[in-house]
Design a protein around this motif. Structure first.
Motif, PDB file in Angstrom:
ATOM      1  N   ALA A 174      19.853 -33.921  35.270  1.00  0.00           N
ATOM      2  CA  ALA A 174      19.388 -35.101  36.016  1.00  0.00           C
ATOM      3  C   ALA A 174      18.318 -34.710  37.021  1.00  0.00           C
ATOM      4  O   ALA A 174      17.266 -35.340  37.095  1.00  0.00           O
ATOM      5  N   LYS A 175      18.532 -33.638  37.773  1.00  0.00           N
ATOM      6  CA  LYS A 175      17.576 -33.365  38.848  1.00  0.00           C
ATOM      7  C   LYS A 175      16.295 -32.700  38.350  1.00  0.00           C
ATOM      8  O   LYS A 175      15.236 -32.891  38.936  1.00  0.00           O
ATOM      9  N   THR A 176      16.370 -31.955  37.272  1.00  0.00           N
ATOM     10  CA  THR A 176      15.179 -31.255  36.775  1.00  0.00           C
ATOM     11  C   THR A 176      14.812 -31.665  35.354  1.00  0.00           C
ATOM     12  O   THR A 176      13.638 -31.879  35.052  1.00  0.00           O
ATOM     13  N   GLY A 177      15.823 -31.779  34.490  1.00  0.00           N
ATOM     14  CA  GLY A 177      15.540 -32.099  33.090  1.00  0.00           C
ATOM     15  C   GLY A 177      14.847 -33.440  32.921  1.00  0.00           C
ATOM     16  O   GLY A 177      13.961 -33.578  32.075  1.00  0.00           O
ATOM     17  N   THR A 178      15.216 -34.430  33.740  1.00  0.00           N
ATOM     18  CA  THR A 178      14.672 -35.788  33.512  1.00  0.00           C
ATOM     19  C   THR A 178      13.161 -35.855  33.648  1.00  0.00           C
ATOM     20  O   THR A 178      12.534 -36.593  32.900  1.00  0.00           O
ATOM     21  N   LEU A 179      12.585 -35.136  34.596  1.00  0.00           N
ATOM     22  CA  LEU A 179      11.133 -35.250  34.760  1.00  0.00           C
ATOM     23  C   LEU A 179      10.416 -34.557  33.580  1.00  0.00           C
ATOM     24  O   LEU A 179       9.395 -35.052  33.093  1.00  0.00           O
ATOM     25  N   TYR A 180      10.966 -33.452  33.128  1.00  0.00           N
ATOM     26  CA  TYR A 180      10.419 -32.809  31.921  1.00  0.00           C
ATOM     27  C   TYR A 180      10.573 -33.750  30.721  1.00  0.00           C
ATOM     28  O   TYR A 180       9.670 -33.895  29.898  1.00  0.00           O
ATOM     29  N   ALA A 181      11.758 -34.372  30.625  1.00  0.00           N
ATOM     30  CA  ALA A 181      12.021 -35.283  29.502  1.00  0.00           C
ATOM     31  C   ALA A 181      11.033 -36.440  29.530  1.00  0.00           C
ATOM     32  O   ALA A 181      10.448 -36.813  28.507  1.00  0.00           O
ATOM     33  N   ALA A 182      10.829 -37.006  30.726  1.00  0.00           N
ATOM     34  CA  ALA A 182       9.918 -38.151  30.851  1.00  0.00           C
ATOM     35  C   ALA A 182       8.496 -37.734  30.504  1.00  0.00           C
ATOM     36  O   ALA A 182       7.769 -38.473  29.828  1.00  0.00           O
ATOM     37  N   ALA A 183       8.089 -36.546  30.956  1.00  0.00           N
ATOM     38  CA  ALA A 183       6.739 -36.076  30.666  1.00  0.00           C
ATOM     39  C   ALA A 183       6.530 -35.991  29.151  1.00  0.00           C
ATOM     40  O   ALA A 183       5.519 -36.464  28.619  1.00  0.00           O
ATOM     41  N   CYS A 184       7.493 -35.404  28.456  1.00  0.00           N
ATOM     42  CA  CYS A 184       7.341 -35.223  27.008  1.00  0.00           C
ATOM     43  C   CYS A 184       7.447 -36.561  26.275  1.00  0.00           C
ATOM     44  O   CYS A 184       6.715 -36.815  25.319  1.00  0.00           O
ATOM     45  N   VAL A 195      10.703 -46.544  21.356  1.00  0.00           N
ATOM     46  CA  VAL A 195      11.684 -45.617  21.928  1.00  0.00           C
ATOM     47  C   VAL A 195      11.961 -44.464  20.963  1.00  0.00           C
ATOM     48  O   VAL A 195      12.028 -43.303  21.365  1.00  0.00           O
ATOM     49  N   GLU A 196      12.070 -44.824  19.689  1.00  0.00           N
ATOM     50  CA  GLU A 196      12.440 -43.812  18.700  1.00  0.00           C
ATOM     51  C   GLU A 196      11.455 -42.642  18.666  1.00  0.00           C
ATOM     52  O   GLU A 196      11.863 -41.486  18.592  1.00  0.00           O
ATOM     53  N   SER A 197      10.185 -42.965  18.759  1.00  0.00           N
ATOM     54  CA  SER A 197       9.186 -41.890  18.694  1.00  0.00           C
ATOM     55  C   SER A 197       9.323 -40.946  19.889  1.00  0.00           C
ATOM     56  O   SER A 197       8.904 -39.799  19.838  1.00  0.00           O
ATOM     57  N   GLY A 198       9.941 -41.433  20.955  1.00  0.00           N
ATOM     58  CA  GLY A 198      10.068 -40.584  22.128  1.00  0.00           C
ATOM     59  C   GLY A 198      11.353 -39.777  22.172  1.00  0.00           C
ATOM     60  O   GLY A 198      11.466 -38.827  22.955  1.00  0.00           O
ATOM     61  N   THR A 199      12.322 -40.134  21.318  1.00  0.00           N
ATOM     62  CA  THR A 199      13.659 -39.531  21.445  1.00  0.00           C
ATOM     63  C   THR A 199      13.644 -38.011  21.274  1.00  0.00           C
ATOM     64  O   THR A 199      14.211 -37.289  22.099  1.00  0.00           O
ATOM     65  N   ALA A 200      12.994 -37.544  20.221  1.00  0.00           N
ATOM     66  CA  ALA A 200      13.006 -36.101  19.964  1.00  0.00           C
ATOM     67  C   ALA A 200      12.282 -35.354  21.082  1.00  0.00           C
ATOM     68  O   ALA A 200      12.758 -34.311  21.555  1.00  0.00           O
ATOM     69  N   MET A 201      11.160 -35.918  21.533  1.00  0.00           N
ATOM     70  CA  MET A 201      10.400 -35.216  22.576  1.00  0.00           C
ATOM     71  C   MET A 201      11.100 -35.299  23.923  1.00  0.00           C
ATOM     72  O   MET A 201      10.998 -34.407  24.755  1.00  0.00           O
ATOM     73  N   ARG A 202      11.841 -36.368  24.124  1.00  0.00           N
ATOM     74  CA  ARG A 202      12.632 -36.487  25.339  1.00  0.00           C
ATOM     75  C   ARG A 202      13.684 -35.368  25.373  1.00  0.00           C
ATOM     76  O   ARG A 202      13.868 -34.684  26.379  1.00  0.00           O
ATOM     77  N   ALA A 203      14.341 -35.192  24.226  1.00  0.00           N
ATOM     78  CA  ALA A 203      15.369 -34.144  24.135  1.00  0.00           C
ATOM     79  C   ALA A 203      14.720 -32.768  24.308  1.00  0.00           C
ATOM     80  O   ALA A 203      15.261 -31.892  25.005  1.00  0.00           O
ATOM     81  N   PHE A 204      13.561 -32.586  23.689  1.00  0.00           N
ATOM     82  CA  PHE A 204      12.814 -31.328  23.838  1.00  0.00           C
ATOM     83  C   PHE A 204      12.571 -31.047  25.320  1.00  0.00           C
ATOM     84  O   PHE A 204      12.856 -29.957  25.830  1.00  0.00           O
ATOM     85  N   GLY A 205      12.061 -32.040  26.035  1.00  0.00           N
ATOM     86  CA  GLY A 205      11.743 -31.864  27.458  1.00  0.00           C
ATOM     87  C   GLY A 205      12.991 -31.603  28.287  1.00  0.00           C
ATOM     88  O   GLY A 205      12.989 -30.741  29.176  1.00  0.00           O
TER      89      GLY A 205
END
Ligand code: FPP
Ligand code: MG
Length: 328
Positions: A174-184, A195-205
Motif C-alpha cells: 500500500a505505501k510503496t507498491g501502489t505508486l509503482y502500480a499506478a505508474a505502470c 481496466v483489463e489492459s492495465g491489470t498485468a502492468m499494475r501487478a508488475f508495478g
C-alpha cells in the motif's frame, strides 16, 4: 557517477526525450513567486532521485506501443506526488538525510516540510487538470488515498513483533507498491485504455514496488548510511518492525526475542539499530527478505513475457534487476 547510475542511465535510453520533457514539466511546477518557496524548491531539486516511477511509466507505454506526447506529463505528476510523499515521510520518520541532501524537516523544520509537501501535492494535481483525460487524476487520487491508508496502518502497528508477513507485505504494497502500480497501469492505459489492459502492468508495478520496499527495509537495518545516502536506522527508532526483523524474531528463542524488544524500546538506548544488531544475527532474516524480493521481481518479469521484443521491454527487465541490486 557510480557504475550503477551509469547502468540506469543506459536503461532509460529508449525514453531519453520523454525524461527530459518530464523534468521540464516538473521544474515548471516547482517555480513560485515567493522567494521562501523558491529556496525550498531549489533545495529539493537537489534530491535528484532515480525517477524510477516516471521511467517505468514511459517504458511501459513504449513497450506496448501506446506512448503519447502526454506521457511525460503523466510521469511528471507521478514523480511530484512521490516527492510530496517523501517530504512528508521524512517528517514522520524524523529523518535527516535523503539522497545525500538534508531533508526539508532538517534544513528548515517540520511545519515547513508539511506545508511544502502539500504544495507539491497541489502542484501535481493542478498539472493533472491540464491533461486531456481524467484517468490520471482518478487513478492517482485513489493511489494517494491507499498510500495514506498504508502509512496510517503502519503507524498503528508499530512495535508489533508478531506481525505476519502477509500483513507486512499488505502495508508495504500500500505505501510503496501502489505508486509503482499506478505508474505502470497509467503507462499502458493512459489516456483511455480499459481496466483489463492495465491489470498485468499494475501487478508488475506492485511487485517491483514491494521488492523495492523490502530491500529498502533491509538497508535500513543493515545498510551503510554513506552508501545508502539517506538516514538509516529510522525504522528501529520508530518501532517499525520490518521483514528482516520479523523473520529474525520469528526464528529467535525467547531470550533473544526479549533482547530484540528491548533494543526497540528501552528508553536509555541511543543507538537502537546498533543495539539490535548486537543482540541478534540479522543475516538469515535479511537473506530471507532479499530472497522474497528476488521472487517478487521474478514474478514481475514473467508478466512481460508476451510483449514483443523491444528496447523498452529490455529496459523494463533491466530495471527489475536494478531494483534487486540496489544498495543505496
Ligand atoms: C517511504 O517509506 C514512504 C512512502 C513510500 C510513503 C509515504 C507517504 C506519506 C507519508 C503520505 C503522504 C501523503 C501525501 C498526500 C503527500 P520509508 O520510510 O520506508 O522509506 P525511506 O527509507 O525512503 O524513508
Ligand atoms: Mg522514511
Amino acid at each position: 557517477v557510480s557504475g550503477k547510475e551509469a547502468r540506469l542511465a543506459r536503461l532509460v535510453e529508449p525514453i531519453l526525450p520523454g525524461l527530459e520533457q518530464m523534468r521540464v514539466a516538473m521544474i515548471a511546477q516547482l517555480s513560485e513567486d515567493s522567494g521562501a518557496v523558491r529556496d525550498m524548491t531549489d533545495h529539493i531539486a537537489r534530491f535528484h532521485g532515480k525517477q524510477l516511477r516516471g521511467s517505468l511509466l514511459m517504458l511501459v507505454a513504449k513497450a506496448h506501443g501506446v506512448y503519447t506526447e502526454e506521457h511525460p506529463t503523466v510521469a511528471a505528476i507521478v514523480e511530484l506526488i512521490h516527492l510530496a510523499t517523501l517530504v512528508h515521510d521524512d517528517v514522520l520518520d524524523g529523518a535527516e538525510v535523503r539522497r545525500r541532501v538534508a531533508c526539508v524537516n532538517e534544513r528548515w523544520d517540520n511545519q515547513i516540510a508539511v506545508l511544502l509537501g502539500d504544495f507539491l501535492y497541489a502542484r501535481a494535481f493542478g498539472l493533472s487538470t491540464e491533461l486531456s483525460s481524467r484517468l490520471c487524476s482518478r487513478l492517482l487520487s485513489d493511489t494517494t488515498r491507499r498510500l495514506c491508508v498504508g502509512e496510517i496502518e503502519q503507524s498503528t502497528l508499530r512495535y508489533d513483533f508478531e506481525l505476519d508477513q502477509k500483513h507486512y507485505e499488505r502495508i508495504a504494497a500500500a505505501k510503496t507498491g501502489t505508486l509503482y502500480a499506478a505508474a505502470c497501469e497509467l503507462g499502458v492505459r493512459y489516456p483511455g485504455g480499459d481496466v483489463e489492459s492495465g491489470t498485468a502492468m499494475r501487478a508488475f508495478g506492485e511487485e517491483i514496488g514491494l521488492a523495492f520496499q523490502i530491500i529498502d527495509d533491509c538497508l535500513d537495518v543493515v545498510g551503510d548510511q554513506e552508501v545508502v545516502g539517506k538516514s538509516v536506522g529510522n525504522d528501529v527508532d520508530d518501532g517499525k518492525v520490518t521483514l528482516p526483523v520479523l523473520r529474525t524474531y520469528a526464528l529467535a528463542d525467547e531470550p533473544t526475542r526479549a533482547r530484540i524488544r528491548d533494543a526497540y524500546t528501552l528508553p536509555e538506548i541511543e543507538d537502537r539499530r546498533g543495539a539490535l544488531r548486537e543482540v541478534c544475527d540479522l543475516g538469515p532474516g535479511t537473506d530471507y527478505a532479499l530472497a522474497r524480493a528476488d521472487e517478487l521481481v521474478g514474478r514481475a518479469l514473467g508478466r512481460l513475457r508476451d510483449l514483443p521484443a523491444s528496447p523498452a521491454r529490455e529496459a523494463l527487465e533491466g530495471i527489475g534487476e536494478f531494483v534487486l541490486e540496489r544498495r543505496w
